[in-house]
Design a protein around this motif. Structure first.
Motif, PDB file in Angstrom:
ATOM      1  N   GLU A  41      53.206  52.748  14.656  1.00  0.00           N
ATOM      2  CA  GLU A  41      51.812  52.556  14.904  1.00  0.00           C
ATOM      3  C   GLU A  41      51.597  52.757  16.553  1.00  0.00           C
ATOM      4  OE1 GLU A  41      50.604  52.290  11.484  1.00  0.00           O
ATOM      5  OE2 GLU A  41      49.333  52.116  12.947  1.00  0.00           O
ATOM      6  N   TRP A  44      51.089  56.457  17.872  1.00  0.00           N
ATOM      7  CA  TRP A  44      49.853  57.249  17.313  1.00  0.00           C
ATOM      8  C   TRP A  44      49.068  57.341  18.578  1.00  0.00           C
ATOM      9  CZ3 TRP A  44      48.260  59.438  12.609  1.00  0.00           C
ATOM     10  CH2 TRP A  44      49.102  59.082  11.518  1.00  0.00           C
ATOM     11  N   GLN A  46      45.305  58.105  20.293  1.00  0.00           N
ATOM     12  CA  GLN A  46      43.846  58.341  19.833  1.00  0.00           C
ATOM     13  C   GLN A  46      43.236  59.355  20.434  1.00  0.00           C
ATOM     14  OE1 GLN A  46      42.892  55.778  17.564  1.00  0.00           O
ATOM     15  NE2 GLN A  46      45.053  55.392  17.457  1.00  0.00           N
ATOM     16  N   ASN A  49      38.503  58.377  22.014  1.00  0.00           N
ATOM     17  CA  ASN A  49      38.674  57.182  22.569  1.00  0.00           C
ATOM     18  C   ASN A  49      37.580  56.065  22.305  1.00  0.00           C
ATOM     19  OD1 ASN A  49      36.585  57.867  24.304  1.00  0.00           O
ATOM     20  ND2 ASN A  49      37.853  58.436  26.043  1.00  0.00           N
ATOM     21  N   GLY A  50      36.440  56.699  21.458  1.00  0.00           N
ATOM     22  CA  GLY A  50      35.181  55.739  21.369  1.00  0.00           C
ATOM     23  C   GLY A  50      34.233  55.803  22.413  1.00  0.00           C
ATOM     24  N   TYR A  99      39.863  69.581  20.710  1.00  0.00           N
ATOM     25  CA  TYR A  99      40.800  68.729  21.412  1.00  0.00           C
ATOM     26  C   TYR A  99      41.560  69.517  22.373  1.00  0.00           C
ATOM     27  CZ  TYR A  99      43.819  64.596  22.987  1.00  0.00           C
ATOM     28  OH  TYR A  99      44.139  63.582  23.806  1.00  0.00           O
ATOM     29  N   LYS A 272      37.321  57.485  13.688  1.00  0.00           N
ATOM     30  CA  LYS A 272      38.982  57.228  14.021  1.00  0.00           C
ATOM     31  C   LYS A 272      39.427  58.849  14.002  1.00  0.00           C
ATOM     32  CE  LYS A 272      41.695  54.093  13.120  1.00  0.00           C
ATOM     33  NZ  LYS A 272      42.607  53.110  12.178  1.00  0.00           N
ATOM     34  N   GLU A 274      43.019  60.295  15.113  1.00  0.00           N
ATOM     35  CA  GLU A 274      44.231  59.732  15.716  1.00  0.00           C
ATOM     36  C   GLU A 274      45.618  60.654  15.310  1.00  0.00           C
ATOM     37  OE1 GLU A 274      45.091  55.615  14.855  1.00  0.00           O
ATOM     38  OE2 GLU A 274      45.047  56.181  12.679  1.00  0.00           O
TER      39      GLU A 274
END
Length: 280
Positions: A41, A44, A46, A49-50, A99, A272, A274
């Motif tokens: 986990e 991963w 991201q 990033n929100g 990205y 999300k 990721e």
């Protein structure tokens, strides 16, 4: 009678012990598994990033790289949103948000949902339609009027007629703008191929995952269930971008590339995005 009772009691106790043994693991094994899961986990990345779109590049058909036409891509309430409230109607300006880095061997996982109404005069096929463009060309290499990056498209699709509708629509289908793949030993040259997934009706969140192994196998998953796989992603000699993107060694197999999301006329939310890098 007492003997029978004791025998039954012994059998019950023995059964419970055996059952416990089947469902239990040594403490050190459990600890090792938990540690491995935690480590996985932590690896991963991201991609979203929100908070902002600083790690992303935007390209719309007919517009220069970096022009976020009509503020279509935006971050609100911790979500990456595709919105059309600043559009009067659809005008053919397909959008993609890339990205910043390229990847080869990885798992990509997104959580998305379709919301609101499609922009006026949007294409019928683009209703509740978005996509994950993988193994794509760079945003910088796209032509000004190019509609889609040469890439492998993992379609994100929603049901057409609602929960009680009559039109089934598989999700995470494959489309191939400027590319081909091999499926079951056969070169697939048609533009789109349906997966075996169930229809995803409504406005709920859907988890889409793609497992990519360079120029070898690629797998699609909807809510954890594999719905499609294929291999040998490659440039299509019939496409206008072929000569431009073909490497100097002439190898048309695609082993890495960009990742982008679409703006095809229907509002979409992403909460999300990721990525987990895999060993080659």
């Amino acid at each position: 009678m007492r003997t029978l009772f004791l025998s039954s009691k012994i059998l019950i106790v023995a059964f419970v012990l055996v059952l416990s043994a089947c469902n239990s693991k040594p403490k050190n094994q459990e600890a090792e598994q938990k540690s491995a899961e935690t480590a996985t986990e932590e690896n991963w990345i991201q991609l979203f990033n929100g908070e902002d779109l600083n790690d992303w590049q935007i390209k719309f058909t007919g517009h220069e790289l970096g022009d976020n036409y009509n503020n279509t891509f935006r971050v609100e309430d911790g979500l990456l949103r595709v919105r059309y409230d600043n559009w009067d109607e659809w005008n053919g300006a397909f959008g993609h948000i890339f990205y910043k880095d390229e990847f080869s061997h990885y798992k990509l996982r997104v959580e998305y949902r379709f919301v609101d109404e499609q922009v006026k005069n949007g294409p019928g096929w683009a209703f509740r339609n978005n996509g994950l463009m993988i193994h794509g060309q760079s945003a910088e290499s796209m032509e000004l009027d190019q509609q889609f990056p040469t890439s492998i498209e993992v379609q994100l699709l929603g049901g057409i007629n609602g929960k009680d509708g009559y039109d089934p629509r598989s999700n995470l289908n494959l489309c191939t703008p400027g590319t081909n793949v091999v499926m079951n030993g056969e070169l697939i040259e048609q533009h789109c191929t349906n997966s075996k997934s169930e229809t995803c009706y409504g406005d709920g969140w859907v988890t889409a995952e793609v497992e990519v192994h360079g120029g070898e196998i690629i797998r699609h998953f909807v809510n954890g269930e594999e719905v499609m796989h294929y291999e040998q992603p490659q440039l299509d000699p019939r496409d206008a971008t072929y000569e431009k993107l073909l490497p100097a060694d002439g190898n048309k197999l695609i082993t890495k590339g960009t990742i982008s999301l679409q703006a095809e006329s229907h509002p979409t939310d992403f909460r999300k995005i990721e990525l987990l890098v895999l060993d080659e």
